[in-house]
Design an enzyme around this catalytic site. Structure first.
Site, PDB file in Angstrom:
ATOM      1  N   CYS A 135       0.846  -1.205   0.000  1.00 38.72           N
ATOM      2  CA  CYS A 135       0.000   0.000   0.000  1.00 38.72           C
ATOM      3  C   CYS A 135       0.879   1.252   0.000  1.00 38.72           C
ATOM      4  CB  CYS A 135      -0.915  -0.017   1.225  1.00 38.72           C
ATOM      5  SG  CYS A 135      -1.921   1.467   1.364  1.00 38.72           S
ATOM      6  N   CYS A 138      -0.468   4.102   2.244  1.00 38.87           N
ATOM      7  CA  CYS A 138      -0.232   3.894   3.684  1.00 38.87           C
ATOM      8  C   CYS A 138       1.236   4.145   4.043  1.00 38.87           C
ATOM      9  CB  CYS A 138      -0.570   2.467   4.109  1.00 38.87           C
ATOM     10  SG  CYS A 138      -2.050   1.803   3.380  1.00 38.87           S
ATOM     11  N   ASP A 139       2.159   3.663   3.208  1.00 40.89           N
ATOM     12  CA  ASP A 139       3.571   3.613   3.610  1.00 40.89           C
ATOM     13  C   ASP A 139       4.498   4.543   2.829  1.00 40.89           C
ATOM     14  OD1 ASP A 139       2.866   1.610   5.415  1.00 40.89           O
ATOM     15  OD2 ASP A 139       3.096   0.051   3.900  1.00 40.89           O
TER      16      ASP A 139
END
Ligand code: NAP
Length: 317
Positions: A135, A138-139
């Site tokens: 992701c 997300c990261d």
């Protein structure tokens, strides 16, 4: 232990499940939606959505929030729990939760979606969260001004590589063939982004790390067989999707790849059990097609419930 009864139970709160919730409520069904995580589905993790009708450009998290808010205007009954088992029955079906609660229902709409496919190479699971990610939204933040590798050649890999190119110093996009599967518009953006370098005919064979996380990806050329180690700070894997079919009851027809086979009403081979969205076998897996499946399944479920009730087979009160 509680035991409640419903006309239809929807399992999964992504675009398909929420859309079916709205249609089921509008059809005056007594409906319950069960979602073990957050409402909105996988799009929560998408940076931008540009192909959902009515929204030229919207963040994935915002669109998923709008889906949830829209469903809640219908007072959709939602429980945040994990389903343990679906037990089909002749007169009614049963949904068992992990906490032991049991619900009886005339019909079920399975909208469980799926999860990112894994490469299954050394280092992938060991360094998940330490430089291996599924992701970018997300990261990606942790890789500002760093070098990352995206693996895959579909729409997701292309979109996530473009997202990462806004943060990272350099993005390698490693694909196992010499042509991307991604849509033309995404391909054009990839090829005109100077921070993205294509690694054609390339498969990763291992992910290596040092004390502070991923340090390189071992690669092999699929044509020449040549091997090399490419120093990177992160490896983002987007090689497709696997349907979440663990709850699909025995007797439901599935493809060899694990997708649920349905008819044009989204009904499975077990009457009164429907499957929608990324879980079902179909041509296009898009937010808009999941939402459309939700509509189809809810209307068909309403028809099924009415017919069952008028034949006196599904009076659960
Ligand atoms: P996908 O279309 O199935 O693409 C997976 C990619 O990973 C393919 O390029 C495939 O290579 C490669 N791959 C598969 N297994 C591999 C392995 N073991 N090693 C190396 N590479 C491997 O998956 P996706 O990109 O996640 O998309 C899933 C669905 O969602 C698609 O229908 C897509 O159109 C849709 N989607 C749409 C949008 C959008 O419209 N905005 C955004 C994201 C996703 P090959 O090409 O050689 O098979």
């Amino acid at each position: 232990m509680t035991e409640n009864t419903y006309d239809t139970i929807i399992i999964g709160g992504g675009p398909g499940g929420l859309s079916s919730g709205i249609y089921a409520k509008r059809a005056a069904l007594n409906v319950l939606l069960i979602e073990k995580g957050v409402l909105g589905g996988q799009i929560v993790n998408s940076d931008e959505v540009e192909n959902y009708l009515g929204f030229e450009h919207i963040g994935g998290a915002e669109l998923s929030m709008k889906f949830g808010q829209h469903a809640q205007t219908y007072d959709l009954d939602i429980v945040s729990r994990e389903v343990a088992e679906i037990i089909p029955g002749a007169d009614f079906h049963t949904v068992k939760l992990a906490n032991g609660d049991t619900y009886r229902t005339c019909s079920i709409i399975m909208a469980m979606g799926g999860n990112p496919r894994k490469l299954d190479i050394p280092g992938e699971s060991e360094y998940y969260g330490k430089g291996v990610s599924y992701c970018a939204v997300c990261d990606g933040f942790f890789f500002r001004n760093k070098t990352v590798m995206v693996i895959g050649g579909g729409d997701t890999a292309a979109e996530e590589a473009l997202y990462l190119s806004k943060l990272a110093k350099k993005v390698y996009l490693a694909h196992r063939r010499d042509a991307l599967r991604a849509s033309m518009i995404l391909q054009q953006r990839i090829f005109s982004e100077c921070k993205i370098e294509m690694l054609w005919n390339t498969i990763p064979t291992g992910i290596l790390a040092e004390a502070d996380g991923v340090s390189s990806v071992a690669l092999q050329d699929t044509v020449t067989g040549d091997k090399q180690e490419m120093p990177v700070d992160g490896a983002f894997i987007f090689i497709g999707f696997e349907p979440s079919n663990q709850l699909v009851p025995a007797g439901v027809k599935m493809t060899a790849e694990g997708y649920v086979v349905t008819d044009e009403k989204c009904e499975t081979s077990i009457p009164g059990i429907f499957a929608i969205g990324d879980l079902m076998e179909k041509y296009a897996r898009q937010i808009i097609t999941a939402a459309a499946d939700g509509c189809t399944a809810a209307l068909a479920a309403a028809h099924y419930v009415e017919a069952k009730k008028s034949s006196d087979e599904c009076h659960l009160e």
